[in-house]
Structures are given as C-alpha cells and as structure tokens.
Scaffold this active site. Structure first.
Site, PDB file in Angstrom:
ATOM      1  N   HIS A 153      -5.312  13.450   4.442  1.00  0.00           N
ATOM      2  CA  HIS A 153      -5.674  13.388   3.025  1.00  0.00           C
ATOM      3  C   HIS A 153      -6.326  14.688   2.581  1.00  0.00           C
ATOM      4  O   HIS A 153      -6.129  15.129   1.447  1.00  0.00           O
ATOM      5  CB  HIS A 153      -6.617  12.223   2.711  1.00  0.00           C
ATOM      6  CG  HIS A 153      -6.861  11.259   3.816  1.00  0.00           C
ATOM      7  ND1 HIS A 153      -8.117  10.877   4.222  1.00  0.00           N
ATOM      8  CD2 HIS A 153      -6.005  10.591   4.615  1.00  0.00           C
ATOM      9  CE1 HIS A 153      -8.036  10.012   5.206  1.00  0.00           C
ATOM     10  NE2 HIS A 153      -6.774   9.839   5.470  1.00  0.00           N
ATOM     11  N   ARG A 165       4.720   7.041  -6.799  1.00  0.00           N
ATOM     12  CA  ARG A 165       4.984   6.432  -5.487  1.00  0.00           C
ATOM     13  C   ARG A 165       3.893   5.414  -5.217  1.00  0.00           C
ATOM     14  O   ARG A 165       2.702   5.729  -5.322  1.00  0.00           O
ATOM     15  CB  ARG A 165       4.999   7.495  -4.390  1.00  0.00           C
ATOM     16  CG  ARG A 165       5.337   6.920  -3.014  1.00  0.00           C
ATOM     17  CD  ARG A 165       5.388   8.001  -1.954  1.00  0.00           C
ATOM     18  NE  ARG A 165       4.073   8.559  -1.656  1.00  0.00           N
ATOM     19  CZ  ARG A 165       3.847   9.584  -0.840  1.00  0.00           C
ATOM     20  NH1 ARG A 165       4.875  10.191  -0.268  1.00  0.00           N
ATOM     21  NH2 ARG A 165       2.635  10.027  -0.621  1.00  0.00           N
ATOM     22  N   GLU A 170      13.038   8.230   4.044  1.00  0.00           N
ATOM     23  CA  GLU A 170      12.255   8.973   5.033  1.00  0.00           C
ATOM     24  C   GLU A 170      12.633   8.603   6.465  1.00  0.00           C
ATOM     25  O   GLU A 170      12.105   9.200   7.414  1.00  0.00           O
ATOM     26  CB  GLU A 170      10.760   8.698   4.820  1.00  0.00           C
ATOM     27  CG  GLU A 170      10.265   9.119   3.451  1.00  0.00           C
ATOM     28  CD  GLU A 170       8.867   8.608   3.167  1.00  0.00           C
ATOM     29  OE1 GLU A 170       7.901   9.342   3.478  1.00  0.00           O
ATOM     30  OE2 GLU A 170       8.729   7.490   2.637  1.00  0.00           O
ATOM     31  N   CYS A 201      12.176  15.865  -1.706  1.00  0.00           N
ATOM     32  CA  CYS A 201      10.740  16.083  -1.886  1.00  0.00           C
ATOM     33  C   CYS A 201      10.119  16.417  -0.538  1.00  0.00           C
ATOM     34  O   CYS A 201      10.362  15.734   0.451  1.00  0.00           O
ATOM     35  CB  CYS A 201      10.099  14.812  -2.458  1.00  0.00           C
ATOM     36  SG  CYS A 201       8.308  14.868  -2.524  1.00  0.00           S
TER      37      CYS A 201
END
Length: 747
Positions: free
Chosen positions: A364, A507, A606, A677
């Site tokens: 993060h 998302r 993914e 992305c």
C-alpha cells in the site's frame, strides 16, 4: 547471580568506560579492551572479530592468540565457530571446541592449545557487528554468570563501534555515518530526487552505555517506565470502544508496560553496570532475536509490540526522536524500515523521495508513493542503520538505488540526469492536449491509474482521457476501522465530480495478498498472492461488497457508472459478482434512489485461466482490463516481489506477447472493449509493443502518459508488428532488442 560477581562486572564495565574515555588510537583501544576482559574474567584468551564486509569476519584484536594474526585471520560468515555465532546470532559455549560441529582450526593464531570456547555476538538491535570470544586451556564450559558478563560487554562493544570508538589507525575498520554508501534495492516508483534524510523513526543513539550509579539509573528507569505506562493508558482511554482489535493491541501494550519480568531483567542489567538506556536496549536486542526466529504470527506480533514499547521507552530516556521537535528539512527524503499508507499520507507531497528497508513493489505504501509521484526504493537493506537525519541523499527510483552521502562525481552525474528529466517533462507538457494517434493513423486511448483524491488534479495536468483504474482499497487501508457507506459514497461522488464527465472505472475492494486491513482478522496463508484475496474476499464477505456497490451507485447520482471486479479467475465468479451488482441496483430502485444513467460492469483479467473462459463470458462482460502486474507473474510463475526471479522474465517475451494476442483476438471476436493496466503500460517501449499487438487502451500512472504518448506519436504500429513477428519467427525469446533497433532507426 552473586553479589561479588555483580561487583566484578561493574568494575569491569567501569574500566571499559575509562578505556573509552582515553585519547587513544582505535587499535590501541581495542587491544586494551581484550586485555581488560581477559584479566577481569581470568581467562587466557579474549578476541574481537568484526565484519570487514557483509560476508567476512576479521580478527581485529586479541589477548592470548598470536598478535601477528591480527587483521590477517579472516573467515566467511558461517565458517568455524566464530562464523557460526555471527550467522546465527546465538551463543556457542563448549568445553571441547575441536570436537564441536563446524570447528575450523586457524594455525596462524596458535589456538590449538585452547580447549574451552565461548563466543557471543556483538550486536545492536538485531544487527550483528562481530563476535566476542574467550578461550582457555582448561576443558570447561563457562558459567552462566560469565556468559552474562560477556553478553553485557558485547553489547557495550556494539555501542562503542556505533560511536566510532575503534577508529584512528590502520585497523581495517571504518567509521560509520561519514563515508559514501550506495544501497541497491528495488524500484517501487520511478523517478529521481535529491535531498536530505528525514528518518521516520530516528535511531536512538546511546552515548552512555556504562553507568557507575545503579541507584540513580534505576530511578531514571522507573520514572521513564511510569511515563510510558501513563502514555499507554492515555492511548487506551482514547481508543474507540467499538474497535475490539485496537483495544486488544493496546491491552497487550499495557501488559508489557506493566511486565514485572521485563522490569526485573532491565534492573539486573543496571546492577551489573549498564545505564538505563543500555539496559532497555539489551532487552530489545533479545526481543528482536526472538522475533527473527519466531514462526507463530501471534508471537511475532507480541514481540513487535515489545520492540515498539522499547523504542518509546528509549526516546523517553534519551529525549531523542520525534519528541525533540526536530524540524524536517525543506527537501526531505523519507528513510524508514517500513511505513503504512496512513503515515505516508500524513507526509503528503512534502516528500522528495522515499527509501524503505522493507516494503514491496505492490504494498500500500508503494501504491501511495505512485499516487503522489514520489520516487521510491524498497529493500534498501540496512539504510536505517547507516543514515542519520540531515544526511545528503540521492534516490534513483528508476534503478532502485539510493546514494547516501555521495561523492562529487556521483552527485554531478545524478544532477545531469535530473536536469534531462526536467527538460523531457517540458516536451511532454507541449503534447498534453494532442490526441495519441500513431503515424499509421491508429488512435490510442491513454488513461491514468488513481486511488487518492490527491491523484485527481493529474487527470487534467497529465492529458489523461479518464481514469482507467481507481483503486478503492486505499480508503479502507488508511483507516483503523471499516469506513461507513455514506463516507464512501461522498468520496466516490467527489471523484466523479473532479473527473468532469470523463470516464472513471472503479475497481472494487482489492485486499488480501500484501494488502491487509488492520481491522480484519489476519489470514495466515502459505502463498497469499494465490490465496484469499480481491473478489474471493468480496464473494465470501458479501456484506462488504454490497455496501461498496451501494455507495458507488449513490455516488453516481444518475450519472454513468463503470465498475470492475478484480482478480476474477473464472466465469462463475464474474456471474456471482454481477448478480450482487444487479441486486444492489434493484434495492436502490426500490428505495427510490436515482440509479446510473448507464452501467458498465467489467472484470480484471489477472489470471491466465480467465483468458480461456467460455465465449459466453466475453459476450456478457461489458469490458475487460488486463491487470499486467499480476498476470505476468502468474504467467511466468515468477513472484514479482522476489528479486532472484522477477527480472528473469520479460514482458516482451514472445510467449507472453502471443498470450496477449490471444486475448485481443477473443475480445475482437465478441466486440468486448479491452484495455491494459499496469506498470508495463507506462513504459514507452512496452507500451508501443502492446499497441502493436492490438491493444487500443492503456492505463498508467499520470507521469507516464507524456513519455508513452511521445513515442506513440512517432511510431508506425504496422511496421513494429512486422518487426515483432520476424523476431518471433527467428526463434528469439524476447523481441526487445529487435524493437529497440527498429525504433532507433525510425523515430
């Protein structure tokens, strides 16, 4: 422990302090120390081994072994009993050293006549600096009292080494905190910056490890511990009553702060002759050693609590750290072992760069650094040990390198690089509003990734045509409790308002793997990247998913809405998630709330499995976005956090490009909008190759849009595709070299 032995220990430490105070050269000081220890402990040999480099120990002083061996005898980490102590950080105490596993005979030292051996690590806060050894002819194990005294002395030696007490002559020791050091880590966020070090948790420097007034030191310790307890009680009183996990952590803090065993051990160290600060740090070092070997997650957390409390206690005793009110420099480069997203956001855009000892490229903190466009280097081992507040430092996020106190030649070259980047940014600004159309007439859509309100001004400044990925998990990660639906709805509405009609793809919550919420029960998994994460959590915890979907619908307030589910591995997961969206829409209609004028529901591709989903999936999904970071690591079975394997696999590998082509073709067959992305979308070379393979929409960090657009404007995708196909037909594993040669000759 006998009173006589305590007195002897105090006397030995007192003599050590006298040696420290003498105006002597470094080698002379070390020689005196070994003689003093051997005499005080009535043993025939005392030797000090220190690290010459991270893998090599050197005999730097001895009493009893051959003096000519000093600075000549060396051993690798783990080699012999001395190397074993250094590698494990644990005591070796044996009556018959030659019979001990791993023993290595050093003929140049003359140690063959000594049978007994005791070695303790010279370490400070988990960092081993060397090994202190005593030996004797008599075949005996050293007593507990003697070992305790050795450990105390070793700890003082570590402090002395930190203070540069062994500097001054031809000894192969160099003073820390003064010389240039380069740290090679991993790129967490690209970019270059220079400035001065600002330590997130300043290292406490103990200048008085030895004290001769135990009563006064004990009084200081009691006073500091009482202040610590009051502080913990204050934190408990301020904790939110409904936050059970936060209360549990603070109760554990209070338990340690009131621990009689902890206090008793520190008092015993003071009685032996240590200062209050040194006694606290000795216990902290022991806790860190246990922390390093603990496998139980609960125990690791509790040891971490004890480590944190020790830091607080040391700052109270010394007056060092954040409590001193030191001012952050005007050009701060943040240096830390690790840092959470909330703490990083507190610093905001004031930081020029960030260097972390730990961290990860997908953490993060890294996401926040990217959002703030701050160069970040992670895995810079030992930088918090070496750096001091105010040290000059240069951060090369592109290469994953930090130069601490660099030499002038390095500084000049680095400044040239920064100047070139600034000039390039001026060029990119001039094409901000120019459409991304290649020389062959192909129109590309370039959007940006975001996750913070701080990102949104970049939507206009970068020339992005929208937000291709808004990460919603950051609002969950920076809090110590679950956000309310009304708070999320307000935030999402602000995002849509700031976008001024441009498309924003939200998302849904992508947690798990390396993104763990502090207020959710941790899940110990052998491989979290392949475990309970993202949409799997959302489907297993439908209440959280529904709350977020309702917040998004209300934020749209009748405007168009685009929502994307992360880490979808199979068709039925998308069906289940889409069903939750349909239920949320129906509920909002029943309640009389406005629903979006149009709704797009997509998925992130993914996992390789989703590329082979039934055709019906491609027909039903409103759009797909390839999540390149995860997809690449799963395609190559190469953990992107593992430096030993992540660089071995290339995005421009023909196998991976062929796989992407298959996805492009399946989407073309069903008319499914497709974008890419990830980090590779923001790298110009990779971006033009993705475009050549048929991708027409790329989403990247805002700072990458200019460089990517600049190259696209000068590229003929048809020619580039031919170059890629020819390289593949020639059997080349990667097309990178062929593409580079082509672009150099044509752009």
């Amino acid at each position: 422990m006998t009173e006589d032995f305590q007195t002897d220990s105090r006397q030995m430490l007192g003599r050590l302090r006298e040696v420290m105070a003498e105006d002597a050269l470094g080698q002379a000081r070390l020689d005196k120390i070994t003689r003093l220890i051997a005499g005080s402990m009535r043993t025939e040999v005392c030797s000090v081994y220190l690290f010459r480099d991270p893998e090599t120990l050197e005999l730097c002083a001895t009493e009893g072994l051959k003096p000519e061996a000093v600075h000549k005898t060396r051993m690798r980490l783990g080699e012999g009993l001395v190397g074993r102590v250094a590698r494990t950080g644990k005591l070796v105490n044996t009556a018959d050293a030659p019979q001990e596993t791993g023993f290595r005979y050093m003929p140049e030292t003359g140690e063959e006549i000594y049978s007994s051996f005791a070695g303790v690590p010279i370490q400070r806060l988990g960092e081993t600096l060397g090994v202190l050894v005593v030996q004797s002819k008599e075949a005996r194990k050293y007593s507990e009292d003697e070992i305790y005294a050795l450990e105390v002395v070793a700890m003082v030696l570590a402090e002395m080494a930190e203070l540069g007490a062994f500097i001054g002559d031809s000894a192969a020791l160099t003073k820390r905190h003064t010389k240039p050091v380069m740290f090679r880590g991993t790129c967490g966020q690209e970019g270059a910056a220079e400035g001065h070090v600002w330590l997130h948790e300043p290292r406490v420097v103990i200048t008085n490890p030895i004290a001769d007034d135990p009563e006064r030191e004990n009084a200081r310790l009691h006073e500091a511990v009482e202040q610590l307890r009051v502080g913990v009680d204050r934190m408990l009183a301020g904790a939110q009553a409904g936050d059970a996990e936060q209360l549990e952590v603070l109760e554990a803090y209070r338990m340690f702060a009131n621990s009689k065993g902890w206090m008793r051990r520190m008092q015993a160290d003071i009685t032996r002759g240590l200062s209050a600060e040194a006694a606290v740090e000795k216990e902290q070092t022991a806790a860190r050693a246990r922390l390093a070997s603990a496998t139980d997650s609960y125990l690791r957390e509790r040891l971490h609590d004890l480590d944190d409390l020790s830091n607080r206690l040391l700052r109270i005793l010394t007056g060092q750290g954040k409590e001193t009110g030191a001012e952050m420099p005007a050009d701060p480069i943040l240096v830390a072992r690790n840092i959470g997203p909330a703490e990083l956001l507190d610093y905001g855009r004031s930081l020029r760069g960030i260097v972390l000892e730990q961290g990860s490229v997908g953490s993060h903190a890294a996401v926040v650094a990217r959002a703030l466009a701050i160069p970040l280097v992670v895995h810079a081992k030992d930088i918090t040990t070496e750096a001091l507040n105010g040290d000059y430092i240069m951060v090369d996020g592109d290469q994953g390198i930090a130069h601490l106190r660099p030499e002038e030649t390095v500084s000049n070259a680095f400044r040239d690089k920064i100047a070139m980047q600034a000039k390039a940014q001026e060029r990119y600004a001039s094409i901000r509003d120019v459409p991304a159309i290649t020389t062959c007439g192909t129109r590309m859509t370039l959007t940006m990734n975001a996750g913070l309100m701080a990102d949104l001004p970049s939507l206009e400044n970068s020339g992005a045509e929208g937000v291709g990925l808004f990460r919603t998990e950051l609002q969950f990660l920076v809090r110590n409790q679950m956000p309310k639906r009304s708070e999320l709805s307000s935030l999402y509405a602000h995002v849509l308002n700031s976008a001024k009609g441009k498309r924003v793809v939200f998302r849904t919550l992508d947690i798990g793997s390396d993104k763990v919420l502090s207020y959710m029960k941790p899940n110990d998994e052998p491989n979290p990247a392949l475990g309970w994460r993202a949409i799997r959590v959302g489907l297993d915890k439908p209440g959280v998913l529904r709350m977020q979907l309702q917040a998004l619908i209300r934020a749209a307030d009748g405007r168009p809405l685009s929502v994307m589910f992360p880490f979808v591995a199979q068709y039925e997961e998308y069906q289940a998630a889409r069903a939750e969206m349909d239920k949320a829409m129906e509920r909002e209609r029943i309640l009389g709330h406005p629903v979006p004028s149009s709704l797009e529901v997509g998925a992130m591709l993914e996992t390789p499995s989703l590329a082979f989903a039934p055709k019906r999936f491609f027909q039903e999904v409103d759009f797909l976005s390839i999540g390149g970071n995860d997809l690449k690591q799963f395609f190559f079975a190469a953990d992107r956090e593992n430096e030993r394997v992540r660089r071995r696999y290339d995005t421009l590998n023909v196998s991976f490009l062929s796989f992407l082509t298959n996805i492009v073709e399946r989407c073309a067959e069903t008319g499914t909008p497709l974008s890419f992305c990830g980090e590779d979308a923001g790298r110009p070379l990779e971006a033009v190759c993705l475009a050549a393979m048929g991708l027409r929409a790329l989403s990247m960090r805002p700072a990458s849009i200019g460089p990517v657009k600049s190259l696209l404007l000068r590229t003929d995708l048809a020619q580039l595709r031919a170059v890629i196909d020819e390289a593949s037909e020639r059997g080349e594993q990667s097309v990178r070299r062929a593409v580079l040669d082509h672009l150099r000759s044509t752009t």
